[in-house]
Design an enzyme around this catalytic site. Sequence first.
Site, PDB file in Angstrom:
ATOM      1  N   HIS A   1      28.515 -10.559 -30.879  1.00 26.05           N
ATOM      2  CA  HIS A   1      27.565 -10.915 -31.936  1.00 26.05           C
ATOM      3  C   HIS A   1      28.346 -11.164 -33.222  1.00 26.05           C
ATOM      4  CE1 HIS A   1      23.873  -9.645 -34.590  1.00 26.05           C
ATOM      5  NE2 HIS A   1      24.262 -10.879 -34.814  1.00 26.05           N
TER       6      HIS A   1
ATOM      7  N   HIS B   1      38.479 -23.306 -35.699  1.00 24.79           N
ATOM      8  CA  HIS B   1      39.170 -23.947 -34.571  1.00 24.79           C
ATOM      9  C   HIS B   1      39.969 -22.958 -33.698  1.00 24.79           C
ATOM     10  CE1 HIS B   1      43.183 -23.527 -36.341  1.00 24.79           C
ATOM     11  NE2 HIS B   1      42.518 -23.592 -37.478  1.00 24.79           N
TER      12      HIS B   1
HETATM   13  C1  LIG Z   1      30.201  -0.361 -39.693  1.00 22.28           C
HETATM   14  C2  LIG Z   1      28.839   0.150 -39.269  1.00 22.28           C
HETATM   15  C3  LIG Z   1      28.514  -0.368 -37.850  1.00 22.28           C
HETATM   16  C4  LIG Z   1      28.961   1.675 -39.264  1.00 22.28           C
HETATM   17  O1  LIG Z   1      27.776   2.237 -38.873  1.00 22.28           O
HETATM   18  P1  LIG Z   1      27.781   3.786 -38.404  1.00 22.28           P
HETATM   19  O2  LIG Z   1      28.608   3.927 -37.165  1.00 22.28           O
HETATM   20  O3  LIG Z   1      26.359   4.227 -38.374  1.00 22.28           O
HETATM   21  O4  LIG Z   1      28.626   4.517 -39.529  1.00 22.28           O
HETATM   22  P2  LIG Z   1      28.160   5.356 -40.790  1.00 22.28           P
HETATM   23  O5  LIG Z   1      27.033   4.701 -41.519  1.00 22.28           O
HETATM   24  O6  LIG Z   1      28.018   6.753 -40.326  1.00 22.28           O
HETATM   25  O7  LIG Z   1      29.455   5.243 -41.733  1.00 22.28           O
HETATM   26  C5  LIG Z   1      30.696   5.827 -41.375  1.00 22.28           C
HETATM   27  C6  LIG Z   1      31.611   5.669 -42.564  1.00 22.28           C
HETATM   28  O8  LIG Z   1      31.956   4.272 -42.723  1.00 22.28           O
HETATM   29  C7  LIG Z   1      31.545   3.804 -44.028  1.00 22.28           C
HETATM   30  N1  LIG Z   1      30.989   2.454 -43.849  1.00 22.28           N
HETATM   31  C8  LIG Z   1      29.982   2.104 -43.043  1.00 22.28           C
HETATM   32  N2  LIG Z   1      29.808   0.788 -43.079  1.00 22.28           N
HETATM   33  C9  LIG Z   1      30.713   0.296 -43.951  1.00 22.28           C
HETATM   34  C10 LIG Z   1      30.997  -1.003 -44.378  1.00 22.28           C
HETATM   35  N3  LIG Z   1      30.326  -2.068 -43.923  1.00 22.28           N
HETATM   36  N4  LIG Z   1      32.019  -1.167 -45.252  1.00 22.28           N
HETATM   37  C11 LIG Z   1      32.706  -0.085 -45.722  1.00 22.28           C
HETATM   38  N5  LIG Z   1      32.483   1.178 -45.307  1.00 22.28           N
HETATM   39  C12 LIG Z   1      31.483   1.372 -44.448  1.00 22.28           C
HETATM   40  C13 LIG Z   1      30.485   4.801 -44.506  1.00 22.28           C
HETATM   41  O9  LIG Z   1      30.429   4.833 -45.915  1.00 22.28           O
HETATM   42  C14 LIG Z   1      31.013   6.093 -43.911  1.00 22.28           C
HETATM   43  O10 LIG Z   1      32.097   6.500 -44.704  1.00 22.28           O
HETATM   44  P3  LIG Z   1      32.448   8.102 -44.908  1.00 22.28           P
HETATM   45  O11 LIG Z   1      32.724   8.612 -43.518  1.00 22.28           O
HETATM   46  O12 LIG Z   1      33.653   8.073 -45.777  1.00 22.28           O
HETATM   47  O13 LIG Z   1      31.217   8.686 -45.512  1.00 22.28           O
HETATM   48  C15 LIG Z   1      27.704  -0.324 -40.230  1.00 22.28           C
HETATM   49  O14 LIG Z   1      27.719   0.381 -41.442  1.00 22.28           O
HETATM   50  C16 LIG Z   1      27.780  -1.811 -40.515  1.00 22.28           C
HETATM   51  O15 LIG Z   1      28.439  -2.301 -41.470  1.00 22.28           O
HETATM   52  N6  LIG Z   1      27.087  -2.590 -39.633  1.00 22.28           N
HETATM   53  C17 LIG Z   1      27.001  -4.016 -39.710  1.00 22.28           C
HETATM   54  C18 LIG Z   1      25.533  -4.376 -39.850  1.00 22.28           C
HETATM   55  C19 LIG Z   1      25.326  -5.862 -39.781  1.00 22.28           C
HETATM   56  O16 LIG Z   1      26.025  -6.651 -40.391  1.00 22.28           O
HETATM   57  N7  LIG Z   1      24.333  -6.239 -38.992  1.00 22.28           N
HETATM   58  C20 LIG Z   1      24.013  -7.615 -38.795  1.00 22.28           C
HETATM   59  C21 LIG Z   1      22.601  -7.718 -38.250  1.00 22.28           C
HETATM   60  S1  LIG Z   1      22.146  -9.369 -37.950  1.00 22.28           S
END
Ligand SMILES: CC(C)(COP(=O)(O)OP(=O)(O)OC[C@H]1O[C@@H](n2cnc3c(N)ncnc32)[C@H](O)[C@@H]1OP(=O)(O)O)[C@@H](O)C(=O)NCCC(=O)NCCS
Length: 215
Positions: A145, A136
């Site tokens: 998104h 709400h």
């Molecule tokens: C957060 C996110 C966008 C980061 O992506 P990125 O910019 O490529 O970042 P990286 O993979 O290089 O990770 C950077 C750091 O964050 C950490 N990290 C990434 N995603 C994380 C998450 N969801 N939770 C905790 N830590 C996370 C990595 O371990 C890395 O840590 P480090 O620097 O200590 O090694 C991605 O991991 C994520 O969670 N995306 C959401 C995907 C999703 O739900 N999509 C839906 C599709 S319908």
Amino acid sequence: MKVVVIGHGGHSKVITEAILSNDDYEIVGYLDDKYEGVSLVGNIIYGPLLSAITLVDHFYDINFVIAIGNNEIRKEIVRKLNFSDNRYVTIIHQSAVVSPTSKIGVGTVVMPNSVINADSEIGKHTIINTGAIVEHDSEISNFCHIAPRATLTGDVQLEEGVSIGAGATVIPGVTIGSWSTIGAGAVVINQIPSYCTAVGIPAKVKKVKKGELID
Ligand SMILES: CC(C)(COP(=O)(O)OP(=O)(O)OC[C@H]1O[C@@H](n2cnc3c(N)ncnc32)[C@H](O)[C@@H]1OP(=O)(O)O)[C@@H](O)C(=O)NCCC(=O)NCCS
């Protein structure tokens, strides 16, 4: 209503089924730059993105939805096509629960089993993905998104282009600044500035969007 789906990848499969869950809609085309020219296969038109402009010149009664998960790309397509809002259709899967007091903008898609509760406002060209919950009084701006099973508890504010990762939770009263990304599974308990990536429990800013690491 005749609908042309812009984008023909994985996300568009889910949107196709959301459209087909509603008897009032009929899909008449898919546009994607993987198609080089315009063709008609059965009753469905396939063509590149910009053929949308030719299509509206020929068919007064077609409407569009952008079936692309990337928020920046959706915004860029809306800018390029420069159509009026009434050319875009709002798609709500029949299994979604949508409060009659909520408002949902054009071009927004509301996927299966998602919930949008009382007095929430969702902007244009936003995705409320499968099983997401918008509680709400929340306000979600354009080109956001909310990924599958993410939960925005009450009175959450998302500025333009925000992406909430799958299964993340945002506690009541939090604002997330424009074009920020929340990682999958995060729990957001504080305000998040614009153009950041925040991850973890509690969510902390990990990156700013120019790729610079914060810690
Ligand atoms: C957060 C996110 C966008 C980061 O992506 P990125 O910019 O490529 O970042 P990286 O993979 O290089 O990770 C950077 C750091 O964050 C950490 N990290 C990434 N995603 C994380 C998450 N969801 N939770 C905790 N830590 C996370 C990595 O371990 C890395 O840590 P480090 O620097 O200590 O090694 C991605 O991991 C994520 O969670 N995306 C959401 C995907 C999703 O739900 N999509 C839906 C599709 S319908």
